[in-house]
Design an enzyme around this catalytic site. Structure first.
Site, PDB file in Angstrom:
ATOM      1  N   GLY A   1     -64.825   0.985  -6.211  1.00 10.08           N
ATOM      2  CA  GLY A   1     -65.732   0.760  -5.092  1.00 10.08           C
ATOM      3  C   GLY A   1     -65.553   1.718  -3.939  1.00 10.08           C
ATOM      4  O   GLY A   1     -66.465   1.905  -3.139  1.00 10.08           O
ATOM      5  N   ASP A   2     -64.376   2.343  -3.836  1.00 10.18           N
ATOM      6  CA  ASP A   2     -64.139   3.357  -2.803  1.00 10.18           C
ATOM      7  C   ASP A   2     -63.074   4.315  -3.335  1.00 10.18           C
ATOM      8  O   ASP A   2     -61.978   4.428  -2.785  1.00 10.18           O
ATOM      9  CB  ASP A   2     -63.678   2.710  -1.496  1.00 10.18           C
ATOM     10  N   PHE A   3     -63.429   5.026  -4.401  1.00 11.23           N
ATOM     11  CA  PHE A   3     -62.475   5.841  -5.146  1.00 11.23           C
ATOM     12  C   PHE A   3     -62.251   7.178  -4.440  1.00 11.23           C
ATOM     13  O   PHE A   3     -62.587   8.245  -4.946  1.00 11.23           O
ATOM     14  CB  PHE A   3     -62.992   6.055  -6.574  1.00 11.23           C
ATOM     15  N   SER A   4     -61.685   7.113  -3.250  1.00  7.80           N
ATOM     16  CA  SER A   4     -61.449   8.309  -2.446  1.00  7.80           C
ATOM     17  C   SER A   4     -60.026   8.814  -2.648  1.00  7.80           C
ATOM     18  O   SER A   4     -59.160   8.103  -3.169  1.00  7.80           O
ATOM     19  CB  SER A   4     -61.673   7.996  -0.968  1.00  7.80           C
TER      20      SER A   4
END
Length: 259
Positions: A184-187
């Site tokens: 969901g927020d693969f930073s």
């Protein structure tokens, strides 16, 4: 700092060190000393449900993929408190900066390998929804309440209003496809790399759930762009991709701007 009893007993005499580089909006404190470090995340107001959501997702992830382990939680009318173990290592971006030329491409490939493991988890076992359809009501509310930072938009949306970006998401929403377990927020900031260059695990999983794999692929690819096209190419190649389907890429880019 004043801690709920259930948190304080676990923290013991560890020293609190505020963490200022997170982007979740929640307060984060690292407790060091007395053995292994612990992280405390505190959500108040609009961030309170996000911290509670992350606690549920971390519990589900236990034994499935490398991530912090929940030590204690407290959720009262004032705040949600989440105490977890700490992954040993540093954020992927910081690790690459230590030797950009030698590390960018190998880390990009390892990121892709970790992402393949995550996306391979059985969706039938995952009770969380991270589809575009599920996030549309959330971002509509964020836009309506004036909570979107338009000054932080990427160049593609520079000068746009939040309502205009939302309109793009709504227009492209039908292009979302596929159903895998996404972070969901693969930073780069949410992937921890060990000293030997392996991926130690992921953090900040409050948006994890079943959704379009492009959600993770786009964010990882975009962040790697700060280290050159070769790293981006290696990331996509390791995932078996040559390029993006443009409407899906544009959809997930616009959607990410609204968080």
């Amino acid at each position: 700092m004043d801690l709920p009893d259930a948190i304080a007993v676990q923290v013991g005499d560890r020293r609190p060190v505020p963490v200022a580089d997170g982007q979740s909006g929640a307060e984060v404190v690292r407790f060091a000393g007395n053995g292994k470090a612990l992280f405390l995340k505190i959500g108040r107001g609009v961030t309170r449900p996000l911290v509670a959501d992350e606690a549920a997702r971390l519990r589900w992830l236990t034994g499935r993929i490398a991530a912090p382990v929940v030590v204690a939680t407290v959720d009262d009318r004032e705040a949600a408190w989440l105490l977890t173990t700490a992954l040993v290592g540093m954020p992927a971006g910081d690790y690459i900066k230590g030797d950009r030329a030698a590390r960018a491409v190998p880390i990009a490939r390892r990121m892709a390998g970790f992402l393949r493991q995550l996306h391979a988890l059985p969706t039938a076992d995952c009770p969380f929804d991270s589809s575009v359809a599920a996030w549309l009501p959330v971002v509509r509310r964020l836009v309506a309440d004036g909570l979107v930072d338009v000054e932080d938009f990427d160049d593609e949306h520079r000068g746009w209003s939040a309502a205009r970006v939302l309109g793009r998401v709504e227009a492209l929403a039908g292009h979302a496809c596929g159903a895998v377990v996404v972070h969901g927020d693969f930073s780069l900031g949410n992937l921890i790399v060990a000293a030997d260059g392996t991926i130690a695990g992921c953090i900040d999983v409050g948006r994890l759930g079943v959704g379009d794999p492009y959600r993770d692929i786009f964010i990882g690819w975009r962040d790697l762009g700060g280290f050159g096209a070769a790293a981006q190419h290696a990331f996509l190649t390791e995932l078996g991709m040559e390029t993006f389907d443009e409407p899906r890429r544009a959809l997930h880019h616009a959607l990410d701007e609204l968080f």
